[in-house]
Scaffold this active site. Structure first.
Site, PDB file in Angstrom:
ATOM      1  N   HIS A  67     -12.296   1.116  -4.319  1.00 52.78           N
ATOM      2  CA  HIS A  67     -11.463   0.443  -5.306  1.00 52.78           C
ATOM      3  C   HIS A  67     -12.172  -0.832  -5.752  1.00 52.78           C
ATOM      4  O   HIS A  67     -13.096  -1.318  -5.085  1.00 52.78           O
ATOM      5  CB  HIS A  67     -10.099   0.077  -4.715  1.00 52.78           C
ATOM      6  N   ASP A  79      -2.017  -1.339  -4.060  1.00 53.93           N
ATOM      7  CA  ASP A  79      -2.403   0.036  -4.379  1.00 53.93           C
ATOM      8  C   ASP A  79      -1.118   0.855  -4.466  1.00 53.93           C
ATOM      9  O   ASP A  79      -0.539   1.241  -3.452  1.00 53.93           O
ATOM     10  CB  ASP A  79      -3.340   0.567  -3.295  1.00 53.93           C
ATOM     11  N   TYR A  99       0.882  -1.167   0.000  1.00 52.03           N
ATOM     12  CA  TYR A  99       0.000   0.000   0.000  1.00 52.03           C
ATOM     13  C   TYR A  99       0.919   1.217   0.000  1.00 52.03           C
ATOM     14  O   TYR A  99       1.345   1.700   1.050  1.00 52.03           O
ATOM     15  CB  TYR A  99      -0.926  -0.015   1.216  1.00 52.03           C
TER      16      TYR A  99
END
Length: 668
Positions: free
Chosen positions: A304, A203, A164
């Site tokens: 998302h 991500d 992330y």
């Protein structure tokens, strides 16, 4: 095999969305089964370790690997789930720098990673150049792993990074983001140099190319898009410029509007106005294993959407021949797991996962102290126990404590246990070898309620009826306060009062005669010096009125008006109601005082005031009843202006904005 990545933006809330809300197993295990991936990587789980539930940490046949932010709660955090029925990682760790692996305080795993448990190929932190903070301070590289942004798993065939990456919310976060990307690239380079293959999922928080952005103005100008240094770094890192392959974009090179993130505040997902910042990258050596990838933009539950890649189950290698993916991920010469094995572990056919797995956390491993151990009665020490060796032939009656039995050698059916007098303690107790626990005393008190037994007070001991656990002698060092025994609450107040008084005071002695005093303070002192306990019933009786004061005041005549003498008396008159307090009985003797301490005339005035208040309340309710009846009465239908007839009430049932609304219509 499928590898899936998804920024869930709070893992718990995904279960409230379709199709996960209609699953039979509405938990993380059902979520993973519904997604159908053998390796699932989640970002932004936002679950502190203190709130991590077992259904999330150990979801059925899946092994979980979690990392948490060290400072903020409800922020960041990534987790990786691996289906143990398909494969088990060889090693697992958190962070990309390797600095947390030596930190006994900052690392998630206790104790920290050993050299055999580490994946290796860590960057040279001291030899790298870091971007300074905005205020000019030197950047601390350890901060890169303190926000719970990376979980790394070694599967043998490849090393999987679940990331992330930081978002540049303001200019002060740019050094953190740029240093994170630099450290990640160096770690991947060192792994490739060591002959390892790498897969990066998660991500990334960077739009690689103008086609990956939904911003209309930016898509028309590539130069404007690459003005941001992070976008330029990512684009230069991917093929054809760099060593990494953007699998999903390579699978759909000309696909427009392939976005993975949308602004929920603008409801941009319905118009597909978003960006592609969730990526899956791999090294070129893994490209023969990759079948393809795509996005799951129809799966809701976050801002998302999931992104996945599929791998071939087998390939034809030009040198090694046919290779099977399952054999490559489960080598026969895999190193043994360093994780501990506990007797209450669920048997499994798959190998044990690395020690970093959440199933080995203290709160889920099964080695944590159970609640039963808190009621053990202080262990099995026979020298601290005084037991009558003659057992009763009848079996013991089960009680509450039967759920937590003590060892059989200290259990005697219906055997009276004796709590010895503190004056005759053994030398072992004087040294503080064992002390009576509050739990054993509490259990004895509960058993005395269940068995309804009799408490016998003697000069040396107090006999209790067959408690389930052993009561130890009390150490002399702890004789600062009197020791109270269990009281049978099923007896009357007087019996309890006498039993407790005798138990505290010891053997009965002739009490000296004390002259009663009218002073309340002296009465309280005399009550405390006797050692007796105040009865519960004394708190619900009227305070006694001094006889000397009563005799000194002249008795009122029948014609005089009597007023309450104190504020408390006036309050008691207004608070008494006929339904809650019975009328005070009058005595038959010639005394002016009644049982409550009031005179007969005062009692009559109280009853009269109560009756008047009751009449006033009833009259007030009767006058308000028609007003409330009109307020809540059913509304009368209006009259039709044409036929002069009452209208009829209708309800809109057709789907639309007016569904559920009512309206009047002529009944003719």
């Amino acid at each position: 095999m499928r590898i899936l990545t998804w920024n869930v933006n709070v893992l718990r809330t995904c279960l409230d969305y379709h199709p996960f809300s209609s699953m039979k197993k509405k938990n993380v295990e059902g979520l993973l089964d519904e997604l159908g991936a053998q390796i699932a990587c989640f970002q932004e789980h936002k679950t502190p370790r203190a709130k991590l539930e077992k259904s999330m940490a150990v979801p059925g046949s899946y092994d979980g690997f979690w990392t948490f932010p060290r400072s903020k709660t409800g922020y960041s955090g990534v987790c990786t789930y691996v289906d143990a029925r398909y494969c088990v990682p060889l090693k697992a760790e958190e962070g990309i720098t390797g600095l947390l692996l030596d930190d006994s305080k900052g690392s998630t795993m206790k104790p920290p990673w050993t050299p055999e448990e580490r994946i290796g190929s860590y960057p040279d932190i001291d030899g790298m150049e870091w971007m300074d903070e905005v205020d000019g301070k030197e950047f601390e590289p350890k901060r890169l792993d303190m926000e719970g942004r990376a979980v790394v798993c070694d599967f043998g065939l490849f090393v999987l990074f679940n990331l992330y990456c930081p978002n540049e919310t303001n200019e002060t976060r740019r050094p953190y983001k740029m240093n994170f990307l630099k450290c990640l690239q160096e770690r991947v380079r060192l792994l490739q140099q060591a002959g390892r293959e790498v897969i990066i999922v998660g991500d990334i928080n960077i739009m690689r190319a103008p086609i990956d952005s939904g911003e209309g103005g930016i898509r028309t100008s590539a130069e404007q898009h690459y003005e941001h240094p992070a976008r330029r770094i990512l684009d230069d890192w991917c093929a054809p410029k760099g060593p990494m392959v953007d699998v999903v974009r390579e699978s759909w090179p000309n696909r427009d509007d392939m976005f993975t993130c949308w602004n929920q505040k603008l409801d941009a997902r319905s118009a597909n106005y978003g960006s592609r910042i969730d990526l899956i990258l791999c090294t070129p050596g893994l490209r023969p294993w990759i079948k393809g990838g795509d996005i799951l933009n129809r799966v809701y539950g976050s801002d998302h959407c999931p992104v996945y890649i599929d791998l071939h189950e087998s390939i034809d290698h030009p040198e090694k021949g046919e290779l099977h993916l399952k054999d490559m991920l489960n080598p026969p010469d895999r190193p043994p797991s360093t994780a501990p094995v506990y007797p209450n572990d669920i048997p499994r056919e798959a190998p044990e996962p690395p020690r970093f797995a959440t199933k080995f956390f203290d709160e889920f491993s099964g080695r944590q102290t159970t609640l039963k151990s808190f009621f053990g009665g202080g262990g099995n020490k026979k020298k601290d126990v005084a037991i009558d060796p003659t057992p009763s032939p009848t079996p013991a009656t089960p009680s509450r404590s039967s759920a937590t039995p003590v060892p059989s050698e200290n259990t005697y059916a219906n055997t009276p246990l004796t709590l010895q007098n503190t004056a005759k303690t053994s030398p072992s107790t004087e040294n503080g070898a064992s002390l009576a626990t509050p739990f054993s005393l509490a259990r004895a008190a509960f058993d005395s309620i269940d068995t309804s037994t009799q408490i016998t007070a003697s000069s040396n001991s107090i006999t209790l009826p067959s408690p389930p656990s052993v009561i130890h002698q009390v150490s002399p060092q702890r004789r600062r306060s009197p020791t109270y025994d269990a009281i049978d609450m099923t007896h009357d107040d007087d019996d309890i009062h006498k039993a407790t008084s005798n138990a505290i005071a010891g053997p009965s002695k002739p009490k000296p005669t004390i002259k009663p005093k009218s002073n309340k303070l002296s009465q309280a002192k005399s009550a405390n010096t006797t050692g007796s306990q105040t009865k519960l019933s004394s708190f619900f009786s009227q305070p006694p009125i001094s006889t000397s004061k009563r005799k000194s005041s002249p008795s009122p005549s029948s014609n005089d008006t009597v007023q309450p003498k104190t504020k408390s008396a006036r309050k008691s008159i207004s608070s008494i109601s006929p339904s809650r307090s019975p009328s005070i009985p009058k005595q038959n003797n010639h005394s002016e005082e009644v049982a409550s301490g009031w005179t007969e005339q005062e009692d009559e005035l109280i009853n009269q005031a109560i009756l008047e208040a009751e009449r006033d309340r009833k009259a007030k309710n009767d006058s308000a009843k028609p007003v409330w009846g009109e307020l809540f009465a059913k509304k009368l239908p209006p009259m039709c202006t044409v036929h002069n007839k009452p209208c009829k009430d209708f309800l809109v049932m057709k789907p639309g904005p007016n569904k559920g609304k009512r309206f009047w219509l002529c009944s003719l």
